[in-house]
Design a protein around this motif. Sequence first.
Motif, PDB file in Angstrom:
ATOM      1  N   ASP A  30      35.359  21.281 -30.688  1.00  0.00           N
ATOM      2  CA  ASP A  30      36.124  21.158 -29.440  1.00  0.00           C
ATOM      3  C   ASP A  30      35.257  20.602 -28.316  1.00  0.00           C
ATOM      4  OD1 ASP A  30      38.459  22.115 -30.612  1.00  0.00           O
ATOM      5  OD2 ASP A  30      38.062  24.190 -30.016  1.00  0.00           O
ATOM      6  N   GLU A  31      34.032  21.093 -28.228  1.00  0.00           N
ATOM      7  CA  GLU A  31      33.115  20.590 -27.198  1.00  0.00           C
ATOM      8  C   GLU A  31      32.766  19.122 -27.447  1.00  0.00           C
ATOM      9  OE1 GLU A  31      30.687  24.694 -26.113  1.00  0.00           O
ATOM     10  OE2 GLU A  31      30.049  23.494 -27.818  1.00  0.00           O
ATOM     11  N   ALA A  32      32.551  18.754 -28.693  1.00  0.00           N
ATOM     12  CA  ALA A  32      32.242  17.362 -29.022  1.00  0.00           C
ATOM     13  C   ALA A  32      33.422  16.462 -28.681  1.00  0.00           C
ATOM     14  CB  ALA A  32      31.879  17.236 -30.496  1.00  0.00           C
ATOM     15  N   ARG A  33      34.633  16.920 -28.962  1.00  0.00           N
ATOM     16  CA  ARG A  33      35.834  16.145 -28.632  1.00  0.00           C
ATOM     17  C   ARG A  33      35.949  15.968 -27.119  1.00  0.00           C
ATOM     18  NH1 ARG A  33      39.376  19.358 -30.960  1.00  0.00           N
ATOM     19  NH2 ARG A  33      38.642  18.741 -32.993  1.00  0.00           N
ATOM     20  N   ALA A  34      35.686  17.028 -26.353  1.00  0.00           N
ATOM     21  CA  ALA A  34      35.751  16.938 -24.894  1.00  0.00           C
ATOM     22  C   ALA A  34      34.685  15.978 -24.360  1.00  0.00           C
ATOM     23  CB  ALA A  34      35.577  18.322 -24.272  1.00  0.00           C
ATOM     24  N   LEU A  35      33.498  16.019 -24.943  1.00  0.00           N
ATOM     25  CA  LEU A  35      32.439  15.090 -24.517  1.00  0.00           C
ATOM     26  C   LEU A  35      32.805  13.647 -24.850  1.00  0.00           C
ATOM     27  CD1 LEU A  35      29.273  17.113 -25.562  1.00  0.00           C
ATOM     28  CD2 LEU A  35      29.988  16.560 -23.231  1.00  0.00           C
ATOM     29  N   ASP A  36      33.400  13.420 -26.018  1.00  0.00           N
ATOM     30  CA  ASP A  36      33.837  12.074 -26.388  1.00  0.00           C
ATOM     31  C   ASP A  36      34.917  11.564 -25.448  1.00  0.00           C
ATOM     32  OD1 ASP A  36      32.056  11.982 -28.486  1.00  0.00           O
ATOM     33  OD2 ASP A  36      33.536  12.571 -30.004  1.00  0.00           O
ATOM     34  N   ASP A  37      35.855  12.442 -25.083  1.00  0.00           N
ATOM     35  CA  ASP A  37      36.913  12.053 -24.146  1.00  0.00           C
ATOM     36  C   ASP A  37      36.334  11.703 -22.779  1.00  0.00           C
ATOM     37  OD1 ASP A  37      38.792  12.466 -26.120  1.00  0.00           O
ATOM     38  OD2 ASP A  37      39.425  14.432 -25.362  1.00  0.00           O
ATOM     39  N   ALA A  38      35.373  12.485 -22.319  1.00  0.00           N
ATOM     40  CA  ALA A  38      34.746  12.212 -21.022  1.00  0.00           C
ATOM     41  C   ALA A  38      33.974  10.901 -21.060  1.00  0.00           C
ATOM     42  CB  ALA A  38      33.817  13.364 -20.640  1.00  0.00           C
ATOM     43  N   ALA A  39      33.274  10.633 -22.156  1.00  0.00           N
ATOM     44  CA  ALA A  39      32.525   9.379 -22.273  1.00  0.00           C
ATOM     45  C   ALA A  39      33.472   8.186 -22.291  1.00  0.00           C
ATOM     46  CB  ALA A  39      31.670   9.399 -23.539  1.00  0.00           C
ATOM     47  N   GLU A  40      34.604   8.319 -22.981  1.00  0.00           N
ATOM     48  CA  GLU A  40      35.584   7.239 -23.019  1.00  0.00           C
ATOM     49  C   GLU A  40      36.167   6.986 -21.634  1.00  0.00           C
ATOM     50  OE1 GLU A  40      39.857   6.280 -25.165  1.00  0.00           O
ATOM     51  OE2 GLU A  40      38.530   7.806 -26.006  1.00  0.00           O
ATOM     52  N   MET A  41      36.426   8.060 -20.885  1.00  0.00           N
ATOM     53  CA  MET A  41      36.959   7.922 -19.537  1.00  0.00           C
ATOM     54  C   MET A  41      35.951   7.211 -18.630  1.00  0.00           C
ATOM     55  SD  MET A  41      38.780  10.905 -17.211  1.00  0.00           S
ATOM     56  CE  MET A  41      37.554  12.065 -17.714  1.00  0.00           C
ATOM     57  N   LEU A  42      34.669   7.545 -18.767  1.00  0.00           N
ATOM     58  CA  LEU A  42      33.643   6.890 -17.961  1.00  0.00           C
ATOM     59  C   LEU A  42      33.487   5.422 -18.344  1.00  0.00           C
ATOM     60  CD1 LEU A  42      30.880   9.648 -17.834  1.00  0.00           C
ATOM     61  CD2 LEU A  42      32.309   8.853 -15.951  1.00  0.00           C
ATOM     62  N   ASP A  43      33.617   5.114 -19.630  1.00  0.00           N
ATOM     63  CA  ASP A  43      33.505   3.723 -20.072  1.00  0.00           C
ATOM     64  C   ASP A  43      34.639   2.861 -19.549  1.00  0.00           C
ATOM     65  OD1 ASP A  43      31.164   4.217 -21.440  1.00  0.00           O
ATOM     66  OD2 ASP A  43      32.156   4.485 -23.387  1.00  0.00           O
ATOM     67  N   LYS A  44      35.817   3.451 -19.362  1.00  0.00           N
ATOM     68  CA  LYS A  44      36.987   2.692 -18.937  1.00  0.00           C
ATOM     69  C   LYS A  44      37.038   2.447 -17.431  1.00  0.00           C
ATOM     70  CE  LYS A  44      40.125   3.907 -22.657  1.00  0.00           C
ATOM     71  NZ  LYS A  44      41.371   4.594 -23.014  1.00  0.00           N
ATOM     72  N   ARG A  45      36.318   3.226 -16.655  1.00  0.00           N
ATOM     73  CA  ARG A  45      36.443   3.068 -15.198  1.00  0.00           C
ATOM     74  C   ARG A  45      35.741   1.797 -14.736  1.00  0.00           C
ATOM     75  NH1 ARG A  45      32.269   7.320 -12.332  1.00  0.00           N
ATOM     76  NH2 ARG A  45      30.456   6.172 -12.998  1.00  0.00           N
ATOM     77  N   GLU A  46      36.240   1.253 -13.645  1.00  0.00           N
ATOM     78  CA  GLU A  46      35.716   0.012 -13.100  1.00  0.00           C
ATOM     79  C   GLU A  46      34.496   0.315 -12.229  1.00  0.00           C
ATOM     80  OE1 GLU A  46      37.399  -3.478 -10.202  1.00  0.00           O
ATOM     81  OE2 GLU A  46      38.775  -2.548 -11.615  1.00  0.00           O
ATOM     82  N   LEU A  47      33.450  -0.452 -12.425  1.00  0.00           N
ATOM     83  CA  LEU A  47      32.229  -0.253 -11.656  1.00  0.00           C
ATOM     84  C   LEU A  47      32.300  -1.014 -10.338  1.00  0.00           C
ATOM     85  CD1 LEU A  47      29.583  -0.579 -14.497  1.00  0.00           C
ATOM     86  CD2 LEU A  47      30.453   1.504 -13.461  1.00  0.00           C
ATOM     87  N   PRO A  48      31.762  -0.453  -9.269  1.00  0.00           N
ATOM     88  CA  PRO A  48      31.776  -1.161  -7.979  1.00  0.00           C
ATOM     89  C   PRO A  48      30.756  -2.301  -7.986  1.00  0.00           C
ATOM     90  CG  PRO A  48      30.550   0.873  -7.799  1.00  0.00           C
ATOM     91  CD  PRO A  48      31.142   0.858  -9.181  1.00  0.00           C
ATOM     92  N   GLU A  49      30.982  -3.240  -7.101  1.00  0.00           N
ATOM     93  CA  GLU A  49      30.027  -4.345  -6.932  1.00  0.00           C
ATOM     94  C   GLU A  49      28.752  -3.787  -6.320  1.00  0.00           C
ATOM     95  OE1 GLU A  49      30.353  -7.886  -7.044  1.00  0.00           O
ATOM     96  OE2 GLU A  49      32.340  -7.903  -7.949  1.00  0.00           O
ATOM     97  N   LEU A  50      27.631  -4.129  -6.875  1.00  0.00           N
ATOM     98  CA  LEU A  50      26.358  -3.667  -6.344  1.00  0.00           C
ATOM     99  C   LEU A  50      25.729  -4.771  -5.504  1.00  0.00           C
ATOM    100  CD1 LEU A  50      24.947  -1.940  -9.539  1.00  0.00           C
ATOM    101  CD2 LEU A  50      26.049  -0.866  -7.591  1.00  0.00           C
ATOM    102  N   PRO A  51      25.332  -4.478  -4.263  1.00  0.00           N
ATOM    103  CA  PRO A  51      24.783  -5.527  -3.399  1.00  0.00           C
ATOM    104  C   PRO A  51      23.489  -6.116  -3.956  1.00  0.00           C
ATOM    105  CG  PRO A  51      24.701  -3.372  -2.319  1.00  0.00           C
ATOM    106  CD  PRO A  51      25.416  -3.202  -3.601  1.00  0.00           C
ATOM    107  N   GLU A  52      22.650  -5.306  -4.598  1.00  0.00           N
ATOM    108  CA  GLU A  52      21.397  -5.850  -5.111  1.00  0.00           C
ATOM    109  C   GLU A  52      21.621  -6.777  -6.294  1.00  0.00           C
ATOM    110  OE1 GLU A  52      21.966  -1.680  -6.667  1.00  0.00           O
ATOM    111  OE2 GLU A  52      21.787  -2.466  -4.683  1.00  0.00           O
ATOM    112  N   ALA A  53      22.778  -6.665  -6.959  1.00  0.00           N
ATOM    113  CA  ALA A  53      23.064  -7.547  -8.082  1.00  0.00           C
ATOM    114  C   ALA A  53      23.494  -8.922  -7.599  1.00  0.00           C
ATOM    115  CB  ALA A  53      24.140  -6.944  -8.960  1.00  0.00           C
ATOM    116  N   THR A  54      23.970  -9.036  -6.343  1.00  0.00           N
ATOM    117  CA  THR A  54      24.435 -10.318  -5.833  1.00  0.00           C
ATOM    118  C   THR A  54      23.445 -10.936  -4.852  1.00  0.00           C
ATOM    119  OG1 THR A  54      25.641  -9.189  -4.064  1.00  0.00           O
ATOM    120  CG2 THR A  54      26.856  -9.660  -6.101  1.00  0.00           C
TER     121      THR A  54
END
Length: 66
Positions: A30-54
Amino acid sequence: MRALPALALAITLAACSPAEEDKPGGVTQDEARALDDAAEMLDKRELPELPEATAPVQPAPTPSAP
């Protein structure tokens, strides 16, 4: 009297073996499933533009002769 060391060995070995629902990392399924779900949610979110990258790359300073 001979049964006591055998009993102690059996208890020790039983305590060392992982339970069926434990994963190698020490978390339950159950804990592994919850961690996998959280990792998938983090992978799907959009990252903000970083000023140092531009920011334009500046050349390294050249050493001056003494």
